[in-house]
Design an enzyme around this catalytic site. Structure first.
Site, PDB file in Angstrom:
ATOM      1  N   MET A   1      32.783  37.934  36.088  1.00  0.00           N
ATOM      2  CA  MET A   1      33.367  37.649  37.049  1.00  0.00           C
ATOM      3  C   MET A   1      34.790  38.219  37.160  1.00  0.00           C
ATOM      4  O   MET A   1      35.483  38.191  38.131  1.00  0.00           O
ATOM      5  CB  MET A   1      33.911  36.196  37.160  1.00  0.00           C
ATOM      6  CG  MET A   1      32.812  34.946  37.162  1.00  0.00           C
ATOM      7  SD  MET A   1      31.957  35.189  38.891  1.00  0.00           S
ATOM      8  CE  MET A   1      33.419  34.877  39.938  1.00  0.00           C
ATOM      9  N   ARG A   2      34.967  39.308  36.094  1.00  0.00           N
ATOM     10  CA  ARG A   2      36.080  40.072  36.200  1.00  0.00           C
ATOM     11  C   ARG A   2      36.335  41.021  37.415  1.00  0.00           C
ATOM     12  O   ARG A   2      37.246  41.161  38.005  1.00  0.00           O
ATOM     13  CB  ARG A   2      36.507  41.088  34.942  1.00  0.00           C
ATOM     14  CG  ARG A   2      37.624  41.733  34.947  1.00  0.00           C
ATOM     15  CD  ARG A   2      37.903  42.416  33.641  1.00  0.00           C
ATOM     16  NE  ARG A   2      38.247  41.351  32.354  1.00  0.00           N
ATOM     17  CZ  ARG A   2      37.431  41.075  31.325  1.00  0.00           C
ATOM     18  NH1 ARG A   2      36.362  41.653  31.238  1.00  0.00           N
ATOM     19  NH2 ARG A   2      37.965  40.408  30.667  1.00  0.00           N
ATOM     20  N   ALA A   3      35.272  41.455  37.834  1.00  0.00           N
ATOM     21  CA  ALA A   3      35.169  42.335  38.985  1.00  0.00           C
ATOM     22  C   ALA A   3      35.767  41.669  40.251  1.00  0.00           C
ATOM     23  O   ALA A   3      36.416  42.250  41.095  1.00  0.00           O
ATOM     24  CB  ALA A   3      33.625  42.921  39.366  1.00  0.00           C
TER      25      ALA A   3
ATOM     26  N   ASP B   1      35.316  47.975  30.686  1.00  0.00           N
ATOM     27  CA  ASP B   1      35.733  46.864  31.807  1.00  0.00           C
ATOM     28  C   ASP B   1      37.036  46.409  31.775  1.00  0.00           C
ATOM     29  O   ASP B   1      37.399  45.621  32.637  1.00  0.00           O
ATOM     30  CB  ASP B   1      34.493  45.642  31.138  1.00  0.00           C
ATOM     31  CG  ASP B   1      34.563  44.481  32.240  1.00  0.00           C
ATOM     32  OD1 ASP B   1      34.379  44.908  33.374  1.00  0.00           O
ATOM     33  OD2 ASP B   1      34.878  43.120  32.112  1.00  0.00           O
TER      34      ASP B   1
END
Length: 665
Positions: free
Chosen positions: A274-276, A193
């Site tokens: 929420m990183r995406a 990730d």
């Protein structure tokens, strides 16, 4: 210094080159993970990128590459006065898979720190990579403790070195680029990730393109400097375009319509966290700047999704990476703004740069490349006896922990107890080689009796190298889990074989999480086969298991003898890695003269060699013969039923392999 292969001379691999260039335009995108088979220019393209990056201004003499405009106030070489610095080329620092912790984060001189109170620090690779590229080839083979350090540095933008109360901190912001061959194993989800983008690469199947690859490589090998000179114009043009895109980047507008599309796409594909969303927003903005625009279009959002989401939608290592592009297009169309209806975006790639693989090019690894349904694609295989096509595996479940008894010294992992560089401290010893973990109390005890003889008069402790003591620590190791699976006719009932495959898949998933190597031996008919030699690729083992047909007699002895040979060879290759034998059978043995006696003699080979073993008893029905239990006794191991294998069963939370420990007692 060798001349690198020019970035612009790389043939094809449009997605790979685009992902690298977007990170050159906007390092905030978060790096690139390049997945693909060997020989696909992964490393060549990454190494060539550094030559295109603009120069970096640094404080003269600073080993930590401080920016002269805003130097790090906590820099170990500081404090620095803000001012004009010196320019130098951007660095690309390579992290070897076998690097030590000290090589990565740097090392303190413990002796000077304790005796003189001086923080004498030798910077590591994280300091060298600050404001540059940190490249990890075969990143999926990186040791867990190095992965943890990378995660910490990537999350905080700084590296901390702590040794017995003495600490050093320095900035460590870098572009993380990793390459890997999925056949050798997958990455931990936490590190996966951390990569902003991912790209699947494969060798072209077009003869003309392959010819051009060979032609350019041979020309480069014959005269690297001359070949690079012929591409100097193209290199300069791309370098200038990167500079122009960087200047334009702050002016790019990410409108509410594009943000809604990004949120809708991430929601539709059920990515975690929420990183995406953030990575997609940064990537879409960088795509617009690379194309020379100040507004983000739907085509930028689409390309950003194809680069940022495939590795984030995997739920376990058996899922194929990639996106359903029809679903992506439907989501983008549903949430498109009215002002974008006439834009007619080109679905084949962003304007002005790069391109995405065609839906059937083999590079995207989309949902169309997922495992085939059981029995799909023609007639069942035949190798003697009555056979059935492959049964579909039941859903995996969380299994009990199966561990090897005793204390090993193998590669770091999460299965069995072992002496490792990390873990809880259990004792001290004299260091063998460089000191990596100081045992402070033992060091003081060793030095204390000699203080008067050494002429100590002040409060400081007078230390000698011979006083230093290395901490002995206990953690966990990874093992070789060798599966021996009965695929004979006695296992051929489809519902039963589906449950058996589900159990083995569950154990494979557990092996993936515990960083084990796995191997797969199957037996049926008249012989046994090594379906998968020992490897770190758990999903490869799952794929072989999925297509496994059943039928024929039960040559249990042949399966055990083949497994014994596999373990013998692996012991020569990796003597420190201990093995765990998992035999999946109902205990029956048929075919040939005296099959039961032969199986018993083969089982006693493992008992004599003290190989930790467990038998997964697949016998079902109201009448049970208990053959698997008796077979486990001959192996010197233990037996568990399919129900007992589940972690939530009432048979207990943890079951160690008992055979070796009983013999030791």
């Amino acid at each position: 210094m060798s001349t690198p292969f020019p970035f612009t001379a790389v043939v094809g691999q449009d997605d790979l080159r685009l992902a690298l260039l977007l990170n050159a335009v906007s390092p905030a995108v978060g790096g690139v993970l390049v997945r693909g088979e060997k020989g696909t220019a992964k490393s060549t393209a990454v190494r060539a990128l550094s030559a295109l990056l603009p120069e970096v201004a640094v404080v003269p003499g600073c080993r930590f590459s401080c920016d002269p405009a805003s130097p790090d106030p906590a820099c170990p070489d500081g404090p620095h006065e803000a001012g004009t610095g010196a320019g130098r080329p951007a660095r690309m620092v390579e992290l070897p898979v076998g690097a030590s912790e000290d090589r990565l984060v740097g090392a303190l001189d413990i002796e000077r720190a304790l005796a003189e109170g001086v923080k004498s620090f030798e910077p590591g690779l994280l300091a060298q990579a600050h404001r540059g590229i940190l490249y990890v080839d075969e990143v999926n083979l990186l040791h867990d403790h190095l992965v943890d350090l990378l995660l910490d540095a990537a999350a905080m933008g700084a590296s901390y070195v702590e040794r017995e109360g003495v600490s050093v901190r320095h900035a460590a912001r870098f572009l993380l680029v990793g390459t890997m061959n999925p056949e050798e194993g997958e990455l931990r989800p936490q590190l996966l990730d951390r990569f902003g983008l991912t790209v699947e690469v494969a060798a072209s199947r077009e003869p003309e393109q392959r010819v051009e690859v060979v032609r350019r490589r041979l020309a480069y090998d014959d005269d690297p400097a001359g070949f690079a000179a012929r591409w100097a114009g193209e290199e300069a043009a791309v370098r200038q375009r990167i500079l122009a895109a960087r200047e334009l980047l702050p002016q790019v507008q990410l409108g509410d319509g594009a943000l809604r599309q990004i949120a809708a796409v991430c929601s539709a594909f059920e990515v975690d966290g929420m990183r995406a969303d953030i990575v997609m927003a940064r990537t879409a903005t960088a795509l617009a700047a690379w194309a020379g625009r100040t507004d983000v279009l739907a085509e930028d959002v689409r390309q950003a999704a194809l680069l940022a989401l495939p590795h984030r939608r995997r739920r376990n290592p058996f899922d194929a990476p990639g996106l359903d592009e029809d679903k992506l297009d439907d989501t983008l169309e549903e949430f498109s703004g009215q002002d974008e209806s006439d834009d007619d975006p080109d679905p084949d790639g962003p304007g002005g740069g790069g391109g995405q693989p065609a839906p059937d090019s083999g590079q995207g690894g989309g949902d169309g490349t997922a495992r085939p349904e059981a029995g799909e694609g023609g007639e069942p295989q035949t190798s003697g006896g009555r056979e059935q096509s492959a049964a579909r595996a039941a859903e995996p479940f969380r299994t009990k922990v199966l561990s090897v008894p005793g204390i090993g010294e193998g590669a770091a992992g999460r299965r069995s107890r072992a002496r490792t560089e990390h873990g809880r401290t259990t004792g001290a010893r004299r260091p063998q080689g460089a000191l990596t973990a100081l045992h402070l109390a033992a060091t003081v005890r060793a030095a204390a009796p000699h203080q008067r003889a050494r002429g100590r008069t002040g409060p400081g402790l007078l230390l000698r190298r011979d006083d230093l003591r290395q901490a002995v620590r206990e953690g966990h190791e990874s093992n070789l889990v060798l599966f021996v699976v009965d695929a004979s006719g006695s296992m051929a009932a489809r519902q039963r074989m589906g449950a058996v495959k589900g159990a083995v898949l569950s154990l494979l998933l557990d092996a993936y999480q515990r960083r084990d190597k796995v191997g797969l031996v199957t037996f049926r008919g008249t012989a046994a086969d090594v379906a998968l030699p020992p490897t770190s690729s758990v999903d490869a083992a799952a794929a072989r298991l999925e297509s496994l047909p059943t039928g024929g007699r039960t040559p249990l002895a042949a399966g055990l003898l083949r497994a014994h040979e596999v373990l013998r060879v692996e012991r020569l290759r990796d003597p420190a890695r201990r093995a765990l034998l998992v035999v999946v059978t109902d205990g029956r043995a048929t075919g040939g003269p005296e099959p039961v006696a032969l199986a018993g003699r083969a089982a006693r080979l493992f008992a004599a060699g003290q190989v930790a073993s467990v038998v997964v008893d697949c016998e079902s029905g109201p009448v049970r013969l208990g053959l698997a239990g008796r077979f486990a006794d001959e192996l010197g191991g233990t037996a568990v039923t399919l129900d007992e294998l589940r972690a939530d069963s009432i048979a207990g939370l943890v079951r160690d392999v008992q055979g070796t420990s009983r013999r030791a007692g």
